[in-house]
Write an enzyme that holds these catalytic residues in place. Structure first.
Site, PDB file in Angstrom:
ATOM      1  N   SER A   6      -7.828 -14.212   2.695  1.00  0.00           N
ATOM      2  CA  SER A   6      -7.532 -13.655   1.454  1.00  0.00           C
ATOM      3  C   SER A   6      -8.752 -14.035   0.329  1.00  0.00           C
ATOM      4  O   SER A   6      -9.928 -13.421   0.504  1.00  0.00           O
ATOM      5  CB  SER A   6      -6.239 -14.371   0.911  1.00  0.00           C
ATOM      6  OG  SER A   6      -5.746 -13.781  -0.169  1.00  0.00           O
TER       7      SER A   6
ATOM      8  N   ASP B  42      -0.166  -5.534   5.106  1.00  0.00           N
ATOM      9  CA  ASP B  42      -0.280  -6.567   4.355  1.00  0.00           C
ATOM     10  C   ASP B  42       0.170  -6.687   2.996  1.00  0.00           C
ATOM     11  O   ASP B  42      -0.431  -5.489   2.034  1.00  0.00           O
ATOM     12  CB  ASP B  42      -2.033  -7.089   4.014  1.00  0.00           C
ATOM     13  CG  ASP B  42      -2.190  -8.393   3.644  1.00  0.00           C
ATOM     14  OD1 ASP B  42      -1.616  -8.820   2.609  1.00  0.00           O
ATOM     15  OD2 ASP B  42      -3.063  -9.022   4.178  1.00  0.00           O
TER      16      ASP B  42
ATOM     17  N   HIS C  51       0.804 -11.441   5.549  1.00  0.00           N
ATOM     18  CA  HIS C  51      -0.562 -11.705   4.706  1.00  0.00           C
ATOM     19  C   HIS C  51      -1.185 -12.980   5.457  1.00  0.00           C
ATOM     20  O   HIS C  51      -0.732 -13.946   5.411  1.00  0.00           O
ATOM     21  CB  HIS C  51      -0.368 -11.955   3.402  1.00  0.00           C
ATOM     22  CG  HIS C  51      -1.646 -12.396   2.531  1.00  0.00           C
ATOM     23  ND1 HIS C  51      -2.580 -11.667   2.476  1.00  0.00           N
ATOM     24  CD2 HIS C  51      -1.799 -13.587   1.647  1.00  0.00           C
ATOM     25  CE1 HIS C  51      -3.461 -12.337   1.756  1.00  0.00           C
ATOM     26  NE2 HIS C  51      -3.396 -13.335   1.436  1.00  0.00           N
TER      27      HIS C  51
END
Length: 508
Positions: free
Chosen positions: A221, A448, A475
């Protein structure tokens, strides 16, 4: 913007002295003291900043240390920051260190590695690397620490948690936000030091003092942004970068947040469709009316929180945070369904428990500082919108994620970073051109909910590296024990520097 803890991606000994070595390119002479410092590893218990970490850090497998870095790299003789790190030592023949960042921004790498240590205990990566979880400056055990709101204020919902767009009604309110963050974080200079540009430079110091000529790195991320910015800043120091759930380098900050909101709505729609297969779904059996049903359940919480056993009550922002965080993985959908069913029956305990996990609230009522760090870091990274731009952004967000629409007119608002003590330090676009580094590996999940798939495609292109596409709806997946296919490819890349063939694909 939702605040979701990086920990949702993953559902003692004698002191050792380690002498840092210089990298292939010598550091600036005025930084040589930092690059060549000796660090001493020690038991991790004193590094814990939350009750959860207190239990995790008592594990004798880990040792911890602090690394000195300049608070301001333009003034290396000035005040200093300390970057705290936790090490899971390699079990076998060591290649070097693997730096890990779980995302956020604001996620604690120390806590993340400690949580995943058992999962990685027998894996090939922890056999060949010292796995290093570090807390970026401003986060967790690193100093100075970003602090804007007290635990009691967070309990009362006075911070920005659960707000699609932070509610900053005027310029005075913006000044008050900046002032309280500066006061709690060590002053304006400390507050201005919390940004990706400085964290990337800290990572290069960590690489050196850990004894690595080149960096091996794994980031999820926001951690993909750290890794890619490191590649652009220190290309000669890159050995391996594995990046999962990419921040799209082709989008502006505003464009990315709008794309993220659209993906979160799509995740809600998938969740609702799954729920609708059951006759007792609290959102009903017609997925086309699930947004309306959700709004009917949670909007009344704006006026009257649902009762909870601890007396705090579940308010609207709490419910939104709880459900949104559960959208990050289908494995959490049953918790959201159960919590919404309980809310329909008049109570909010289950959703409040999920909200507390997402918000970093421990069983003792103490919060991690990751929520404050999100804003402190992003305020030094992202351009500040004018009030007119902020109003338009708020309208676009409301349209992009209708399940979270509170049903009230979008208020006039100022940008939450408007009065920050220094201008942002990251360019936009955040990668300024092609990056010449050894082969990299980007992992991108087709569904995602937080970092849309296209971002991974674009990041792999910009870095000139390989892309591993994954069919899934969560995610984060790399080395999280959710796909043997993914884990094998990522481990092979990190250890042997082998990248998958073009068009490689796995399933979650």
């Amino acid at each position: 913007m939702f605040r979701v803890r990086a920990t949702l991606i993953a559902l003692g000994a004698a002191s050792l002295a380690l002498t840092g070595c210089t990298a292939s390119a010598e550091p600036r002479p005025d930084l040589a003291e930092f690059y060549g410092q000796r660090i001493a590893f020690e038991p991790c218990a004193p590094y814990a900043t939350t009750a959860v970490d207190g239990k995790l850090f008592a594990d004798a497998r880990f040792d911890c240390a602090r690394v000195q870095v300049p608070l301001d790299y333009a003034e290396p003789d000035g005040p200093r920051s300390q970057v705290a790190l936790l090490r899971l030592p390699a079990r076998g023949e060591k290649i070097g260190s693997l730096l890990v960042n779980p995302g956020g921004p604001g996620g604690s790498g120390m806590s993340f590695v400690a949580q995943l240590a058992q999962l990685w205990a027998e894996g090939p990566v922890s056999e060949r690397f010292d796995v290093i979880g570090f807390d970026p400056r401003g986060v967790g055990a690193s100093t100075p620490q970003a602090n804007c709101y007290t635990d009691a204020e967070k309990d009362r919902g006075e911070d920005f948690a659960g707000q699609l767009v932070p509610d900053v009604p005027d310029a005075q309110a913006a000044r008050e936000v900046a002032q309280r963050c500066a006061d709690g974080s060590g002053g304006p200079q400390a507050l201005a030091s919390f940004g990706t540009a400085n964290v990337v430079r800290d990572m290069d110091v960590l690489r050196s003092v850990l004894g690595d000529e080149k960096l091996s790195y794994l980031g999820w991320s926001y951690g993909t942004q750290l890794g890619a910015r490191y590649a652009e800043t220190f290309p000669q120091h890159v050995r391996a970068l594995a990046l999962d759930g990419a921040i799209d380098p082709d989008l502006t900050t505003t464009e990315f947040h709008l794309a993220q909101m659209t993906s979160i709505q799509q995740a809600f729609d998938r969740f609702a469709a799954n729920c609708a297969t059951s006759a007792d779904c609290p959102l009903g059996t017609d997925p086309g009316r699930a947004t309306e049903a959700f709004q009917a359940l949670v909007r009344p919480l704006q006026e009257k929180p649902a009762p909870t056993a601890d007396g705090r009550g579940l308010n609207y922002s709490d419910a939104l945070t709880a459900v949104t965080s559960a959208l990050y993985s289908p494995r959490l959908w049953p918790k959201a369904t159960e919590g919404l069913a309980e809310l329909a029956a008049g109570r909010g305990d289950l959703l409040l428990a999920q909200r507390d996990i997402a918000a970093g609230r421990g069983p003792d009522g103490r919060y991690s500082n990751s929520g404050d760090a999100v804003y402190a870091i992003r305020c030094m990274d992202s351009p500040r919108r004018t009030p007119a731009e902020q109003a338009e952004f708020a309208r676009q967000v409301s349209a992009a994620v209708p399940f979270a629409d509170p049903g009230r007119p979008v208020p006039e608002s100022h940008h939450e970073c408007e009065a920050w003590p220094e201008p942002p330090t990251m360019p936009e676009p955040w990668i300024t051109g092609p990056v010449d580094v050894p082969p990299t590996l980007t992992v991108s999940i087709t569904g995602d909910p937080a970092t849309p798939y296209r971002g991974g495609v674009n990041l792999a292109r910009v870095l000139g590296g390989s892309l591993l596409s994954v069919n899934g709806s969560q995610h984060g997946i790399a080395l999280l024990g959710q796909s043997e296919c993914v884990d094998d490819i990522v481990a092979d890349y990190l250890i042997n520097l082998r990248t998958p063939p073009e068009g490689a694909r796995c399933s979650a």
